[in-house]
Design a protein around this motif. Structure first.
Motif, mmCIF file in Angstrom:
data_model
loop_
_atom_site.group_PDB
_atom_site.id
_atom_site.type_symbol
_atom_site.label_atom_id
_atom_site.label_comp_id
_atom_site.label_asym_id
_atom_site.label_seq_id
_atom_site.Cartn_x
_atom_site.Cartn_y
_atom_site.Cartn_z
ATOM 1 N N GLU A 176 -71.046 -0.899 52.763
ATOM 2 C CA GLU A 176 -72.172 -1.723 53.183
ATOM 3 C C GLU A 176 -71.838 -2.535 54.424
ATOM 4 O O GLU A 176 -72.678 -2.713 55.315
ATOM 5 C CB GLU A 176 -72.591 -2.648 52.038
ATOM 6 N N LEU A 177 -70.613 -3.036 54.525
ATOM 7 C CA LEU A 177 -70.204 -3.777 55.718
ATOM 8 C C LEU A 177 -70.227 -2.882 56.952
ATOM 9 O O LEU A 177 -70.660 -3.299 58.028
ATOM 10 C CB LEU A 177 -68.802 -4.359 55.520
ATOM 11 N N VAL A 178 -69.754 -1.654 56.794
ATOM 12 C CA VAL A 178 -69.761 -0.713 57.920
ATOM 13 C C VAL A 178 -71.191 -0.430 58.368
ATOM 14 O O VAL A 178 -71.487 -0.349 59.568
ATOM 15 C CB VAL A 178 -69.037 0.592 57.526
ATOM 16 N N SER A 180 -73.914 -2.361 57.941
ATOM 17 C CA SER A 180 -74.757 -3.495 58.309
ATOM 18 C C SER A 180 -74.146 -4.469 59.314
ATOM 19 O O SER A 180 -74.872 -5.296 59.883
ATOM 20 C CB SER A 180 -75.158 -4.272 57.051
ATOM 21 N N VAL A 181 -72.835 -4.389 59.529
ATOM 22 C CA VAL A 181 -72.168 -5.336 60.421
ATOM 23 C C VAL A 181 -71.473 -4.561 61.540
ATOM 24 O O VAL A 181 -70.398 -3.991 61.335
ATOM 25 C CB VAL A 181 -71.133 -6.199 59.657
ATOM 26 N N PRO A 182 -72.067 -4.499 62.734
ATOM 27 C CA PRO A 182 -71.476 -3.697 63.816
ATOM 28 C C PRO A 182 -70.029 -4.070 64.120
ATOM 29 O O PRO A 182 -69.222 -3.189 64.467
ATOM 30 C CB PRO A 182 -72.397 -3.997 65.009
ATOM 31 N N GLU A 183 -69.699 -5.331 63.992
ATOM 32 C CA GLU A 183 -68.342 -5.777 64.321
ATOM 33 C C GLU A 183 -67.300 -5.212 63.353
ATOM 34 O O GLU A 183 -66.100 -5.250 63.639
ATOM 35 C CB GLU A 183 -68.268 -7.307 64.302
ATOM 36 N N LEU A 184 -67.734 -4.697 62.218
ATOM 37 C CA LEU A 184 -66.809 -4.140 61.228
ATOM 38 C C LEU A 184 -66.919 -2.622 61.123
ATOM 39 O O LEU A 184 -66.406 -2.017 60.180
ATOM 40 C CB LEU A 184 -67.068 -4.777 59.854
ATOM 41 N N SER A 185 -67.550 -2.010 62.111
ATOM 42 C CA SER A 185 -67.722 -0.555 62.083
ATOM 43 C C SER A 185 -66.391 0.188 62.143
ATOM 44 O O SER A 185 -66.307 1.353 61.759
ATOM 45 C CB SER A 185 -68.620 -0.099 63.234
ATOM 46 N N GLY A 186 -65.350 -0.492 62.612
ATOM 47 C CA GLY A 186 -64.031 0.130 62.664
ATOM 48 C C GLY A 186 -63.455 0.444 61.296
ATOM 49 O O GLY A 186 -62.444 1.158 61.186
ATOM 50 N N LEU A 187 -64.089 -0.071 60.243
ATOM 51 C CA LEU A 187 -63.634 0.224 58.882
ATOM 52 C C LEU A 187 -64.209 1.540 58.356
ATOM 53 O O LEU A 187 -63.917 1.930 57.227
ATOM 54 C CB LEU A 187 -64.041 -0.906 57.936
ATOM 55 N N ALA A 188 -64.994 2.241 59.178
ATOM 56 C CA ALA A 188 -65.675 3.456 58.711
ATOM 57 C C ALA A 188 -64.701 4.503 58.179
ATOM 58 O O ALA A 188 -64.983 5.192 57.195
ATOM 59 C CB ALA A 188 -66.522 4.044 59.844
ATOM 60 N N ASP A 189 -63.543 4.608 58.817
ATOM 61 C CA ASP A 189 -62.570 5.612 58.375
ATOM 62 C C ASP A 189 -62.017 5.318 56.986
ATOM 63 O O ASP A 189 -61.431 6.202 56.353
ATOM 64 C CB ASP A 189 -61.405 5.695 59.371
ATOM 65 N N SER A 190 -62.187 4.100 56.522
ATOM 66 C CA SER A 190 -61.654 3.715 55.217
ATOM 67 C C SER A 190 -62.594 4.028 54.061
ATOM 68 O O SER A 190 -62.166 4.047 52.911
ATOM 69 C CB SER A 190 -61.368 2.211 55.199
ATOM 70 N N VAL A 191 -63.860 4.269 54.354
ATOM 71 C CA VAL A 191 -64.848 4.377 53.280
ATOM 72 C C VAL A 191 -64.560 5.564 52.362
ATOM 73 O O VAL A 191 -64.516 5.428 51.130
ATOM 74 C CB VAL A 191 -66.270 4.452 53.860
ATOM 75 N N ASP A 192 -64.356 6.743 52.940
ATOM 76 C CA ASP A 192 -64.089 7.920 52.114
ATOM 77 C C ASP A 192 -62.775 7.776 51.360
ATOM 78 O O ASP A 192 -62.653 8.208 50.206
ATOM 79 C CB ASP A 192 -64.067 9.176 52.975
ATOM 80 N N TYR A 193 -61.787 7.174 52.014
ATOM 81 C CA TYR A 193 -60.503 6.937 51.354
ATOM 82 C C TYR A 193 -60.674 6.029 50.148
ATOM 83 O O TYR A 193 -60.142 6.296 49.057
ATOM 84 C CB TYR A 193 -59.525 6.325 52.347
ATOM 85 N N LEU A 194 -61.430 4.947 50.316
ATOM 86 C CA LEU A 194 -61.651 4.022 49.212
ATOM 87 C C LEU A 194 -62.370 4.701 48.050
ATOM 88 O O LEU A 194 -62.038 4.464 46.877
ATOM 89 C CB LEU A 194 -62.460 2.816 49.687
ATOM 90 N N ARG A 195 -63.330 5.548 48.368
ATOM 91 C CA ARG A 195 -64.034 6.248 47.292
ATOM 92 C C ARG A 195 -63.087 7.191 46.556
ATOM 93 O O ARG A 195 -63.094 7.268 45.321
ATOM 94 C CB ARG A 195 -65.215 7.040 47.844
ATOM 95 N N GLY A 196 -62.272 7.919 47.302
ATOM 96 C CA GLY A 196 -61.322 8.826 46.669
ATOM 97 C C GLY A 196 -60.359 8.084 45.762
ATOM 98 O O GLY A 196 -60.048 8.538 44.648
ATOM 99 N N GLN A 197 -59.879 6.936 46.222
ATOM 100 C CA GLN A 197 -58.971 6.145 45.390
ATOM 101 C C GLN A 197 -59.698 5.556 44.183
ATOM 102 O O GLN A 197 -59.116 5.441 43.102
ATOM 103 C CB GLN A 197 -58.334 5.031 46.219
ATOM 104 N N ALA A 198 -60.952 5.183 44.366
ATOM 105 C CA ALA A 198 -61.723 4.653 43.235
ATOM 106 C C ALA A 198 -61.859 5.704 42.138
ATOM 107 O O ALA A 198 -61.719 5.397 40.943
ATOM 108 C CB ALA A 198 -63.102 4.190 43.713
ATOM 109 N N VAL A 199 -62.123 6.939 42.528
ATOM 110 C CA VAL A 199 -62.213 8.032 41.554
ATOM 111 C C VAL A 199 -60.868 8.249 40.875
ATOM 112 O O VAL A 199 -60.772 8.364 39.642
ATOM 113 C CB VAL A 199 -62.689 9.331 42.241
ATOM 114 N N ALA A 200 -59.795 8.293 41.669
ATOM 115 C CA ALA A 200 -58.464 8.550 41.121
ATOM 116 C C ALA A 200 -58.036 7.432 40.164
ATOM 117 O O ALA A 200 -57.459 7.697 39.095
ATOM 118 C CB ALA A 200 -57.455 8.696 42.255
ATOM 119 N N ILE A 201 -58.299 6.189 40.522
ATOM 120 C CA ILE A 201 -57.925 5.065 39.658
ATOM 121 C C ILE A 201 -58.758 5.082 38.377
ATOM 122 O O ILE A 201 -58.245 4.775 37.292
ATOM 123 C CB ILE A 201 -58.067 3.736 40.420
#
Length: 296
Positions: A176-178, A180-201
């Motif tokens: 959601e931050l990626v 809605s907040v342009p200044e945090l768009s650099g976190l886009a590469d982390s979104v898929d990683y976070l989802r994958g880790q959420a599933v694994a955990i």
């Protein structure tokens, strides 16, 4: 620059802990979060463990849980949920630290908001735990990781699963931050990683015998109520990615239990007139106890 590192199991959590504890925008919020963890997660369990039963304890085991093998090798992954959310919370600070004054202000604001969100999850869960606790059957463990976990966790807070709530929130909040907040768009590469880790955990909580299949769908659905940016479609897709290891016997049946459970709790939610997450989970625990006679 601000993307999360790629190995949540092995990387150290010292940097984000120190970063959030030392930064003036988040340090008192982290302290408050830790206090909420102690008060709302650990204390009710220790109270029951050392001073006797203060509230009902419902066993939420599902018959298929017994076919999920206990595997202590999942312990580091299980414990990495702290690593995951701490890094996700620190990410807005890290990505904006060399930016303009406005960008740094935005980073501080959203890092603080992130920590408050995690803290709120513990308070919400605690209001349920102090009314009705829940547990599952755990086999004997001879692995030191598992013994460490069990020493500190009397295993009375299964529903809702704070593991599921925290990792799903970390992924959905970052997404959601990626968006809605342009200044945090650099976190886009982390979104898929976070989802994958959420599933694994989430898988790991089953293999560590810390939760039941029933805990998964109740936690996923109530997360859609607490944080609507995590949608029902997200919950459905999340379920489909669970338990994909071909070595797991009856994994399709187990996944179907979670999918069917989601559908059932959504129907119950609608029948009850869309109550808040606390009331819905207490209704689930009461109904499950009535149907199975599963109290301890």
């Amino acid at each position: 620059v601000g993307a999360l590192e790629e190995n949540a199991v092995n990387k150290r959590i010292i940097a984000p802990i120190v970063g959030t504890m030392m930064h003036k925008a988040t340090r008192w919020r982290v302290v408050r979060c830790v206090l909420n963890v102690l008060v709302w997660f650990f204390w009710p369990q220790m109270q029951a463990r050392f001073f006797g039963r203060f509230r009902p304890v419902v066993s939420v085991d599902h018959p298929l849980d017994s076919e999920i093998p206990f595997d202590a090798r999942y312990a580091p992954l299980y414990l990495s949920f702290i690593d995951l959310w701490m890094n996700a919370a620190y990410a807005p600070l890290r990505i904006t630290r060399r930016g303009t004054a406005r960008e740094r202000l935005i980073g501080r604001r959203y890092a603080a908001d992130f920590v408050d969100g995690i803290s709120d999850l513990y308070v919400r869960a605690g209001h349920i735990y102090t009314n009705t606790q829940s547990t599952t059957i755990r086999p004997a463990a001879d692995d030191w990781h598992a013994r460490f976990i069990r020493f500190f966790d009397p295993h009375l807070h299964c529903v809702p699963s704070l593991h599921v709530w925290a990792v799903v929130y970390s992924w959905a909040k970052t997404r959601e931050l990626v968006r809605s907040v342009p200044e945090l768009s650099g976190l886009a590469d982390s979104v898929d990683y976070l989802r994958g880790q959420a599933v694994a955990i989430t898988d790991s909580i089953l293999f560590m015998k810390q939760h039941s299949l029933n805990c998964i769908y109740t936690s996923l659905h109530t997360m859609t109520k607490i944080y609507p940016e995590f949608t029902t479609e997200d919950a459905d897709a999340f379920c489909l990615d669970l338990l994909q290891d071909p070595a797991i016997d009856r994994r399709d049946d187990m996944r179907q239990v979670i999918i069917d459970g989601l559908a059932a709790i959504r129907k119950r939610d609608a029948d009850l007139g869309n109550p808040d997450a606390k009331e819905l989970i207490l209704d689930f625990l009461g109904s499950y106890c009535h149907q199975t006679g599963s109290t301890r």
